[in-house]
Design a protein around this motif. Structure first.
Motif, PDB file in Angstrom:
ATOM      1  N   LEU A 195     -19.144 108.648  76.851  1.00  0.00           N
ATOM      2  CA  LEU A 195     -17.868 109.428  77.219  1.00  0.00           C
ATOM      3  C   LEU A 195     -17.661 110.276  75.932  1.00  0.00           C
ATOM      4  O   LEU A 195     -17.326 111.725  75.743  1.00  0.00           O
ATOM      5  CB  LEU A 195     -16.230 108.687  76.224  1.00  0.00           C
TER       6      LEU A 195
ATOM      7  N   ARG B 149     -12.085 115.000  77.663  1.00  0.00           N
ATOM      8  CA  ARG B 149     -12.023 113.413  77.959  1.00  0.00           C
ATOM      9  C   ARG B 149     -10.521 112.941  78.160  1.00  0.00           C
ATOM     10  O   ARG B 149      -9.887 114.115  77.881  1.00  0.00           O
ATOM     11  CB  ARG B 149     -12.252 112.426  76.951  1.00  0.00           C
TER      12      ARG B 149
ATOM     13  N   ASP C 269      -9.466 107.065  79.813  1.00  0.00           N
ATOM     14  CA  ASP C 269     -10.452 107.140  80.172  1.00  0.00           C
ATOM     15  C   ASP C 269     -11.201 105.872  78.927  1.00  0.00           C
ATOM     16  O   ASP C 269     -11.873 105.457  78.598  1.00  0.00           O
ATOM     17  CB  ASP C 269     -11.654 108.376  79.408  1.00  0.00           C
TER      18      ASP C 269
ATOM     19  N   SER D 270     -11.758 106.096  86.500  1.00  0.00           N
ATOM     20  CA  SER D 270     -12.493 106.406  85.291  1.00  0.00           C
ATOM     21  C   SER D 270     -13.669 105.648  85.151  1.00  0.00           C
ATOM     22  O   SER D 270     -14.482 105.964  84.774  1.00  0.00           O
ATOM     23  CB  SER D 270     -11.247 106.322  84.308  1.00  0.00           C
TER      24      SER D 270
ATOM     25  N   LEU E 202     -17.710 106.323  84.292  1.00  0.00           N
ATOM     26  CA  LEU E 202     -18.806 106.265  82.740  1.00  0.00           C
ATOM     27  C   LEU E 202     -19.683 105.710  83.178  1.00  0.00           C
ATOM     28  O   LEU E 202     -20.518 105.707  82.642  1.00  0.00           O
ATOM     29  CB  LEU E 202     -17.570 105.856  81.974  1.00  0.00           C
TER      30      LEU E 202
END
Length: 486
Positions: A69, A75, A79, A206, A210
């Motif tokens: 992040l 972002r 998230d 998400s 990530l």
């Protein structure tokens, strides 16, 4: 982002991150000295046996998603909520694993007390999970002031409870109380300061995004924790708990300085380098300056600790820790390349190459195995000497790829360190000759520190060392920024 804005944010970030790390480390160091004077080496050895299991569980909880992040340019709240839900789920799973495996671990080390210790200490995983998003959000905006406040609160409350418990005869449980109370206090403080509330939304999209970045960091993190703590397993298995206690104390002493500097650099440089990752010239400028400044600080500092190891140990910890002296002298030199290695690896993460970060870390595995095979049968001192040798090799490996990308590789970095090594050598000779003429260990410690710092800075000033000038400018900017706010 303009150069002025970036410089201002970087300066403020360094100020508060430095305050945070040094205040926390000073507080923890002070508490550890008090506890070491009350408790026995065996108590620290028991906690050391559990270090690798807690560290691996913590690495899975963090999973590199928070770093992902920070590295992102954009972002959403989804998230952050996804990260929060994931952290809680993983912490629950791993606490359950630790709970049911506690008897097996205790049987392996032949220490029945480890069952209850691990089950109680494992509760810290939940507290860690509750703070990752808050720390990530504050790091993104370079709000290290709030992070510093929460960490200091944790150290104060945790240290107070740990010392009170030790005075009242709770032994090894004093160390457990210190960790849990400190984490709880820090967690509460972070939630108050960050003003972020989760929506408990989990987005698969998400998470996949990530995890694509963070998975490499997760593997690298697990590998790093295994390397950092694997010696605890062998020492705890084949040697008495007290010997592991000496090893963990030597490691903690060395990490007070090298680990603090590394933490400051890692926390500050990553978001800054990530924000300018497309500007190669600016990246090289900040990257090379941080390497030189970290060497300017760490090389003389670790040398001074090695020179004054005897008065440090006996004056601060008493004679019962005298066996720690030679271990500490070698351990500090095993940490001398740590800050520079952190910056080199941080650069790979900042430019989004977590895959290369992983490859670099995995390439060290054969060297580590060879070092373990050779040194573990020879004892603790041999193990730490092995750390010194492998740390120098690892630094060269860590600096290779960043050097290939930006033209500032290990040989260039070593060249920049040579003047600092020369000045440090002169300082070391002066301190050594001075201390051997003094009988009092207290005077050796106090006057040795003063002479070391004054002589080092004076020689740097006389030869007009570039790193000295840059450090002075940094301190001046920090002071100007402080008084401008008054």
């Amino acid at each position: 982002m303009s150069n002025t804005s970036l410089k201002s944010r970087a300066t403020k970030g360094i100020i508060w991150s430095t305050i945070d790390k040094f205040a926390v480390q000073f507080g923890q160091f002070t508490v550890s000295i008090v506890l070491a004077r009350i408790l026995m080496p065996e108590d620290f050895g028991l906690i050391g046996m559990l270090a690798i299991f807690i560290a691996i569980a913590q690495t899975f909880i963090e999973s590199g998603l928070g770093t992902g992040l920070i590295q992102r340019q954009e972002r959403t709240d989804v998230d952050f909520s996804t990260l929060f839900v994931f952290n809680l789920a993983v912490s629950t799973v791993f606490y359950f694993i630790l709970f049911i495996s506690a008897p097996i671990i205790a049987s392996f080390f032949k220490q029945p007390l480890l069952i209850d210790l691990l089950r109680v200490l494992g509760l810290n995983l939940f507290l860690i999970a509750f703070t990752i998003v808050q720390r990530t959000k504050l790091t993104i905006i370079l709000d290290f002031k709030s992070i510093a406040k929460s960490n200091v609160v944790g150290v104060v409350f945790g240290g107070f409870c740990g010392v009170i418990a030790a005075i009242n005869g709770y032994g090894v449980w004093s160390l457990v109380f210190q960790i849990l109370v400190g984490s709880l206090a820090s967690c509460i403080s972070l939630w108050y300061l960050s003003a972020w509330n989760p929506s408990f939304v989990f987005s698969k999209k998400s998470f996949n995004s990530l995890f694509g970045y963070g998975s490499k960091l997760l593997i690298a993190g697990l590998y790093a924790q295994l390397l950092n703590n694997v010696y605890h397993i062998f020492l705890g298995k084949f040697y008495p708990p007290g010997l592991l206690g000496y090893y963990t104390r030597a490691k903690n002493f060395a990490d007070v300085s090298a680990g603090t500097i590394s933490s400051v650099l890692q926390q500050v440089t990553f978001p800054i380098l990530a924000s300018i990752q497309k500007d190669k010239e600016k990246v090289v400028s900040i990257y090379s300056k941080m390497i030189r400044l970290s060497a300017f600080i760490i090389i003389p500092l670790m040398t001074l600790i090695a020179l004054l190891a005897k008065p440090i140990v006996i004056v601060l910890l008493t004679d019962k820790w005298i066996s720690l002296i030679p271990l500490l002298q070698w351990m500090v030199f095993s940490r001398i390349f740590l800050p520079m290695s952190v910056i080199n690896l941080n650069l790979l993460n900042a430019i989004g190459r977590s895959d290369l970060f992983l490859k670099v870390d995995l390439s060290k595995f054969p060297i580590t195995v060879i070092a373990m095979i050779i040194t573990i049968p020879l004892g603790v001192k041999a193990i730490i000497i092995g750390h010194v040798i492998t740390s120098a090799i690892f630094f060269i490996i860590n600096a290779y790829l960043p050097g290939k990308f930006y033209g500032y590789g290990p040989m260039h970095q070593f060249k920049d360190m040579l003047p600092i090594v020369g000045i440090t050598s002169l300082m070391a000779i002066l301190v050594f000759l001075f201390t051997i003429m003094i009988q009092s260990l207290v005077l050796q410690l106090v006057l040795g520190i003063i002479l070391g710092l004054v002589s080092y800075l004076l020689i740097c000033w006389l030869v007009k060392l570039k790193e000295f000038t840059e450090s002075w400018e940094l301190v001046s900017n920090m002071l100007n920024d402080y008084f401008a706010r008054k």
